[in-house]
Every structure is written in C-alpha cells, then in structure tokens.
Design an enzyme around this catalytic site. Structure first.
Site, short mmCIF file in Angstrom:
data_model
loop_
_atom_site.label_atom_id
_atom_site.label_comp_id
_atom_site.label_asym_id
_atom_site.label_seq_id
_atom_site.Cartn_x
_atom_site.Cartn_y
_atom_site.Cartn_z
N SER A 117 101.89 49.80 -25.71
CA SER A 117 101.07 50.71 -26.53
C SER A 117 101.88 51.97 -26.80
CB SER A 117 99.75 51.01 -25.82
OG SER A 117 98.91 51.77 -26.66
N THR A 118 101.40 53.12 -26.35
CA THR A 118 102.07 54.38 -26.64
C THR A 118 103.53 54.35 -26.17
OG1 THR A 118 99.95 55.45 -26.23
CG2 THR A 118 101.88 56.88 -26.42
N MET B 288 99.20 53.87 -23.13
CA MET B 288 98.04 54.62 -22.69
C MET B 288 96.91 53.67 -22.32
SD MET B 288 96.09 57.57 -24.94
CE MET B 288 95.86 56.50 -26.34
N HIS C 162 99.89 47.72 -29.57
CA HIS C 162 98.77 48.40 -30.23
C HIS C 162 99.30 49.12 -31.47
CE1 HIS C 162 96.66 48.70 -26.04
NE2 HIS C 162 96.58 47.48 -26.57
N ASP D 180 94.83 48.43 -20.88
CA ASP D 180 94.81 47.11 -21.51
C ASP D 180 96.01 46.31 -21.04
OD1 ASP D 180 93.98 45.06 -23.25
OD2 ASP D 180 95.36 45.75 -24.81
#
Length: 363
Positions: free
Chosen positions: A176-177, A295, A202, A298
């Site tokens: 993600s991030t 972040m 993501h 997940d």
C-alpha cells in the site's frame, strides 16, 4: 499527542479551501498555512515547520515535481501529492512517488455534497499516516460517517487448503503506502524466467494500468494489468486492477487470474487479504508471499492463513518501509516466518521459490 501540522500547497484557491475544510474535520490535525505556489511554500516551510505537505503538481513559477525533487534533496519531509485521477495524472503521480512522496490522494472537486465525509476521512487518514512515515528519496469537528469494515469473507469464504497442484511456485506481493516504489525494487531485481508474481497494490482504477506499464518497462519480466481468466505463467507479473479484487484459481489444468468486483475488504478494492486467501485455497504451500510497506493491516490475516497452509511468508522490515503498518500488523500476528529489507526481498523470494522449505516457514 501533538496535532499534525499541515501546509496545503495548491494554486487553486477553491482547492486550498476544500482541503483545509476537510482536514479541519479531524481534531488531531492543524492546517498551519496554505501556499499558492512552490516559492511561497518554500518560505512558509521555513517559517511554520509543518509536519506534512500536501502538494499539487501543476502550479505557476515552479511545477510540483521540480519542487518535490528539490525538497527531498534539501529538506526531506512527508509529502502527500494531490492528483487528478487521469492517465496523465497517474504518470505524474507515480513519478512523484519515485522522487520520495509518501502517498497521493484525489484532487477534491467543488461537488462534494454527497461524499464529503468519505473524502475527508481518506484525506485525514493519509495525512496522519504520512506524519509517521520515513520519506525515502531516491539518491468544530464534523462527525464522519464510516462504512462498515468487511473481511475477506465478503468476497471469498475461507475454504480447506487445496493441494499444491504439482508444487509450481507462485510469488504473491501485497503493498500500500510506499508500495509502488517497493514493488519496483522487487520487480527490477527479478530475472526474466522468475516464477509468476501476483501483485495487489492499493491504487485507484485509473492508476493501475499506467503502473503496470511502468513496471513492465523497468523489469526483465513481462508485467501487465491482470485480466479475468488470464493464464498465470512463469516470467510474468500480474498487477491487480484498481477496480477489482485479484484472485488466483485452479481451473483443472492451470492457475488463472480471476477478477472480482465484490465490496471493498478492509476498505480496499483490490484487497491483499483476498489475494492471499485465494492462494491459500488454490496453491497452499507452493506460495511464497510477502507483505510490503503500507498503511493499515490489509493482508496481515491473509498472510497468516497462507502460513497456516504451509506457504513461505515474509514481511518487509521497518527501517526500509515508508509505513510499517501492514507488515508490522502481520509480524505481530506471527503471520511471517521472517523479515527482510526491501533491497534483499527479491533475492530471498527467489531463494524460497527454489527451496520453499528452507526458511520463512509455514506453521
């Protein structure tokens, strides 16, 4: 805890007002100033010492990418890019992430009446997470309505682990991030005949295609945006579309990609938990899975399901992560057999694919 101090940089007065209003919804955030262009922003950074910068791309006197490159060289700090969700916006945003931006968010529009709370929630969450990040350059409070958080059960019920279908290894990556750069580091180091790689990052729907094309240009593997029913082959990497969950299924003769437009899981579509659960059911111990910077959490439970199915599981270490949320959550769950820096991740994934039971052990 001290409030996160934010400087909003955008040439549009309307966007500056909208961003400031949405950020004011969170009592833990303080907008300490705004700037209409990078030169004004440069002076305000010195005066106000903000914790986080939100930065537009197209601005007068100096474009956002040039300013970001100078900023990350001279005074690295967490930057969240504000981008239009277009193909051109995707290319520019991915370049900004290469230069050291922590994350990005969609530029707010003037028509926010029906979705103000959702946009404000996302912006506030990203800014607060950015404040905790370690940027890695290359060289009155409104009540927000929050949608219920769903698990992978909403897309794919947990099933008994299947056989390994002959044992052909499959590598799975969740991020993600900070993940667009982490995924690039891994794919760049892969040989052209590497085992197939499935990636859930993501990312908005408008960005996943350009992201896959960008990874294809930098990797010896063939990298593409996954399509429904597409056979999974060695030497290929498959990026989850930003609009669908990516699953791996056995069709009786081979592994194939399946796309699912079910509800967001852990508030994400695509969701890492969904990809990992599908692999636990279809490939089991033939999987080598890693959870990279990101972040939230997940992928943590999905990685645990994979480890319980006998798969080799890893997470990115904290020093090399932009945000150690997802890998940290998995590590706390004992979902990973080992931790690796992003610089050594590709070599370790390949070693485990050749000798899956020599580390990162299953439960």
């Amino acid at each position: 805890m001290d409030r996160v101090r934010v400087l909003v940089v955008d040439d549009s007065a309307l966007v500056r007002k909208l961003m400031s209003t949405m950020l004011a919804c969170d009592p833990d955030i303080e907008v300490v100033g705004t700037a209409a262009d990078p030169l004004i922003a440069r002076d305000k950074i010195k005066q106000l010492n903000p914790d986080v910068l939100t930065l537009d791309v197209e601005m007068p006197r100096m474009d956002g990418l040039t300013f970001l490159e100078n900023l990350m060289r001279l005074r690295p700090m967490p930057v969240v890019m504000v981008s239009s969700l277009t193909t051109q916006g995707a290319e520019v945003t991915l370049r900004a992430l290469e230069l050291g931006a922590v994350d990005f968010l969609a530029k707010p529009s003037s028509d926010l009446a029906s979705s103000f709370g959702e946009h404000a929630l996302e912006i506030c969450a990203k800014v607060k997470q950015a404040a905790q990040a370690r940027p890695r350059a290359r060289t009155t409070v409104r009540k927000l309505d929050v949608a219920p958080r769903l698990s992978a059960d909403a897309v794919l019920p947990r099933a008994q682990t299947a056989g390994t279908r002959g044992g052909s290894p499959i590598i799975a990556i969740g991020a993600s991030t900070g993940g667009t750069e982490a995924v690039r580091v891994v794919l760049e180091a892969m040989p052209p005949d590497a085992p197939p790689i499935l990636v859930t990052q993501h990312i908005p729907a408008a960005f996943s295609g350009p992201f896959a094309a960008r990874m294809d240009r930098c990797s010896a593997m063939r990298v593409c945006e996954a399509q429904d029913g597409q056979p999974i082959q060695s030497g290929h990497a498959y990026i989850a579309p930003g609009s669908h969950h990516l699953l791996v299924m056995w069709d009786g003769a081979k592994y194939v990609c399946r796309l699912h437009d079910g509800p967001p899981v852990n508030r994400h579509r695509p969701s890492v938990d969904v990809l990992f659960r599908s692999l636990a059911a279809s490939a089991g111990a033939a999987t080598i899975a890693t959870l990279l910077t990101g972040m939230g959490d997940d992928g943590a439970r999905g990685l645990l399901e994979l480890r319980q199915a006998g798969a080799a599981t890893l997470v990115q270490d904290e020093p090399s992560s932009v945000v150690w949320g997802m890998p940290g959550a998995a590590w706390k769950l004992d979902a990973a057999g080992e931790m690796q820096s992003i610089e050594h991740m590709a070599a370790r994934l390949l070693a485990l694919a050749r000798h899956p039971h020599t580390g990162a052990g299953g439960a």
